[in-house]
Write a protein that holds these residues in place. Structure first.
Motif, short mmCIF file in Angstrom:
data_model
loop_
_atom_site.label_atom_id
_atom_site.label_comp_id
_atom_site.label_asym_id
_atom_site.label_seq_id
_atom_site.Cartn_x
_atom_site.Cartn_y
_atom_site.Cartn_z
N THR A 30 0.73 -1.00 -0.03
CA THR A 30 0.07 -0.06 -0.07
C THR A 30 0.89 1.35 -0.02
N ILE A 31 0.13 2.57 0.04
CA ILE A 31 0.92 3.81 0.13
C ILE A 31 0.44 4.11 1.31
N THR A 49 1.81 11.04 -0.55
CA THR A 49 2.53 10.24 -1.79
C THR A 49 1.58 10.28 -2.95
N LEU A 50 0.41 10.12 -2.91
CA LEU A 50 -0.62 10.01 -3.89
C LEU A 50 -0.38 11.57 -4.52
N VAL A 83 5.54 10.16 -20.45
CA VAL A 83 4.97 9.02 -19.33
C VAL A 83 5.22 7.87 -19.78
N LEU A 84 5.97 7.02 -19.19
CA LEU A 84 6.18 5.64 -19.60
C LEU A 84 5.07 4.77 -19.08
N LEU A 85 4.75 5.01 -17.73
CA LEU A 85 3.63 4.42 -17.11
C LEU A 85 3.01 5.40 -16.06
N SER A 86 1.56 5.50 -16.12
CA SER A 86 0.82 6.32 -15.52
C SER A 86 0.28 5.69 -14.16
N PRO A 87 0.49 6.24 -13.05
CA PRO A 87 0.05 5.54 -11.76
C PRO A 87 -1.82 5.45 -11.77
N GLN A 88 -2.06 4.12 -11.14
CA GLN A 88 -3.32 3.98 -11.33
C GLN A 88 -3.45 3.08 -9.98
N THR A 114 -3.77 2.59 -2.67
CA THR A 114 -2.95 1.73 -3.47
C THR A 114 -2.50 2.76 -4.71
N SER A 115 -1.48 2.29 -5.30
CA SER A 115 -1.11 2.85 -6.52
C SER A 115 0.08 2.07 -7.45
N THR A 116 -0.19 1.93 -8.72
CA THR A 116 0.83 1.40 -9.34
C THR A 116 2.04 2.41 -9.77
N PRO A 117 3.14 2.11 -10.04
CA PRO A 117 3.91 3.10 -10.20
C PRO A 117 3.93 4.17 -11.31
N LEU A 118 4.84 5.14 -10.96
CA LEU A 118 4.73 6.21 -12.11
C LEU A 118 6.18 6.17 -12.85
N MET A 119 6.34 6.14 -14.03
CA MET A 119 7.68 6.21 -14.83
C MET A 119 7.69 7.28 -15.73
N LEU A 120 8.63 7.94 -15.69
CA LEU A 120 8.75 8.96 -16.45
C LEU A 120 10.20 9.08 -17.25
#
Length: 566
Positions: A391-392, A397-398, A414-419, A431-437
């Motif tokens: 979890t977060i 953090t969100l 943005v390679l991956l958007s957080p969801q 919760t959140s999936t990762p953010l990749m830039l």
């Protein structure tokens, strides 16, 4: 049998492990391997739930003026509803000072025996209780709470005791000294006393409350100092359980339980600075944010401060024998506990020409996309995500994820958007999936500081030399606890080892397979070098314990009346 004799065999095994740096632990690595695991799991959960039912954590310590608590479970996003005693700060310091006298006079082996018993009690009677308390305050997964906040924290605690014993044993208790001065022969009997520095204030952090606090407490107590434990307001319960266990064992061993007390506060009315600047504070152990950690280092004097904060942990991806294996390992480490670990990689530096492999050069954009795909594969299934991401811990953090995503859309890719993902056991979990830039080195203001949470940057560099230069600059200027390198070139590996050593960051090279890149083994891996802004203390070495006591000597002539002869 004394408590030291009871635990001597285990302690000697730990001494041997520290000396050889080999793999050893007295504790089972997985919950299912714990003795009578089913009963222990059930009893631990029941103990945790009883705390919630009681609503009031009873702790018999002096100076209680109020009862407070504001913890919210990241899994349920509901208040735990537990309140804890808030004591008058001056009363805690007075009680600690009074308790120190008999404790400091006890032989250090006796103190270590008592503290080994504390660890046995935490392991035997409270491990799974602490596990659930960590889950529902820090937000770790079940397995991580067991391993990282449970048995590995216990291992690090034994390690701290080993170094404490080594530091104290190195001081001879007495000596007969003689020297000729002119025609006279002078004989002196000298006595050396180990004198504790004084009351220690130990701060535990929100995301890993036990991992740093338990060893720090052991280092202070073993060297004769009482401890006032200051938990983060979000993660009080695991530390309240800790304090209660310490106090019960100390009292049973015939010592004043006020050697360990709890000092709590709220986010709106913090007491951290008051504790640090208190005239009776002699030692400060701090784990937490960079900002407050820097304040501690600048303002703790005359107290001795040991800090671990955070930094920009970096990856240099120059070449790889098996690129997919490297990316899988990197992706897993980036996702562990949603990168809310002080050793999580954040900045991934890659030459803009790409990464060399045995089958040719893989272009930069393809490497970035393949890494994003590897991360997505780990997080797309909620069941798998719940075990890896957990979890977060904090709502802040969100908010940071959303802010950086917006900036990334404007200034990079943005390679991956957080969801959010739906946790299979706790549907209301935060919760959140990762953010990749994907960015260039022109966006350094975005990534040249710790971005706490599941946030990473894939950064295009001029070439391999520029990648190494940029990465080590992060460690030197912002701090770096650890770093990661993939290269098939021995000359570049040697160059990177030297560069990261100068930057004061631990380096892991070409690791693939089942072990997480940032796994730190007690008794073998040193955690934090103290050589860059990520912290000034190492878990664990002699410097972590030796300053917690002083050496005071007395000397007198040897005479017939003294009963000593040359």
């Amino acid at each position: 049998m004394t408590l030291f004799e009871k635990h001597q065999a285990r302690f000697e095994q730990a001494q041997q492990a520290c000396a050889t740096r080999h793999c050893w632990s007295p504790y089972p690595e997985m919950p299912d391997k714990y003795p009578e695991a089913a009963h222990a799991k059930s009893a631990g959960l029941a103990a945790f739930e009883q705390h919630l039912k009681n609503g009031r954590f009873e702790l018999d310590q002096p100076g209680i003026t109020n009862w407070i608590g504001e913890e919210i479970s990241p899994y349920t996003q509901q208040a735990l509803g537990v309140v804890y005693p808030q004591s008058d700060i001056n009363t805690l310091f007075d009680a600690a000072e009074k308790a120190m006298d008999s404790w400091a006079q006890a032989p250090y082996t006796q103190r270590i025996g008592v503290l080994m018993e504390v660890l046995e009690v935490l392991y035997r009677d409270h491990l799974f209780e602490v596990l659930h308390a960590v889950m529902h305050t820090a937000g770790q997964s079940y397995n991580m709470a067991y391993a990282g906040s449970g048995v590995n924290a216990l291992d690090r605690s034994i390690e701290a005791l080993v170094y404490s014993e080594q530091a104290m044993r190195s001081v001879a208790p007495s000596a007969h000294w003689s020297r000729r001065f002119g025609s006279s022969e002078i004989h002196l009997q000298k006595t050396y006393r180990l004198v504790p520095r004084g009351t220690a204030v130990c701060f535990s952090c929100a995301s890993f409350p036990t991992w740093n606090a338990w060893p720090s407490m052991m280092a202070s107590l073993a060297t004769g100092n009482p401890v006032i434990l200051k938990p983060h307001p979000a993660t009080v319960l695991p530390m309240a359980i800790t304090v209660k266990a310490f106090r019960q064992v100390l009292q049973a061993a015939g010592f004043d339980p006020n050697l360990v007390t709890l000092a709590i506060d709220t986010t709106s009315e913090p007491i951290g600075k008051v504790l640090i600047k208190h005239p009776k504070t002699a030692i400060v152990d701090f784990t937490g944010s960079v900002r407050f950690g820097q304040w501690v280092e600048q303002n703790a004097h005359p107290a001795l401060a040991f800090t671990e904060t955070a930094g920009c942990n970096t990856v240099v991806l120059e070449s790889a024998q098996d690129l997919d294996a490297a990316l899988r390992n990197l992706a897993t480490t980036m996702c562990l506990f949603s990168a809310q670990m002080c050793t999580s990689p954040q900045n991934i530096y890659i030459p803009q020409s790409g990464v060399n492999t045995p089958t040719g050069t893989v272009p930069f954009h393809e490497v970035a996309q393949r890494l994003a795909t590897a991360v997505q594969a780990l997080t797309s299934d909620p069941k798998k995500a719940s075990m890896i991401l957990a979890t977060i811990q904090s709502p802040q953090t969100l908010a940071l994820l959303q802010e950086l995503q917006a900036q990334g859309q404007q200034r990079g890719q943005v390679l991956l958007s957080p969801q959010p993902y739906t946790h299979p056991e706790f549907p209301d979990a935060r919760t959140s999936t990762p953010l990749m830039l994907q960015v260039s080195t022109r966006e350094r203001d975005l990534y040249a500081e710790e971005r706490f949470g599941p946030i990473s940057f894939v950064i295009a560099c001029e070439d391999a030399q520029d990648a190494l230069k940029q990465a080590t600059q992060d460690a030197r200027s912002q701090g770096g606890l650890t770093a990661f390198l993939y290269s098939t070139r021995e000359d570049f590996i040697a160059q990177a080892e030297a560069a990261y050593a100068r930057a004061g960051a631990q380096l892991t090279i070409n690791l693939v397979g089942a072990m997480p890149l940032n796994f730190a083994a007690a008794y073998s891996d040193y955690h934090v070098t103290g050589l860059n802004p990520a912290g000034n203390a190492t878990l664990t070495n002699l410097a972590f314990v030796a300053g917690r006591f002083g050496i005071v000597q007395s000397r007198r002539p040897v005479t017939p009346e003294s009963g000593s002869t040359p």
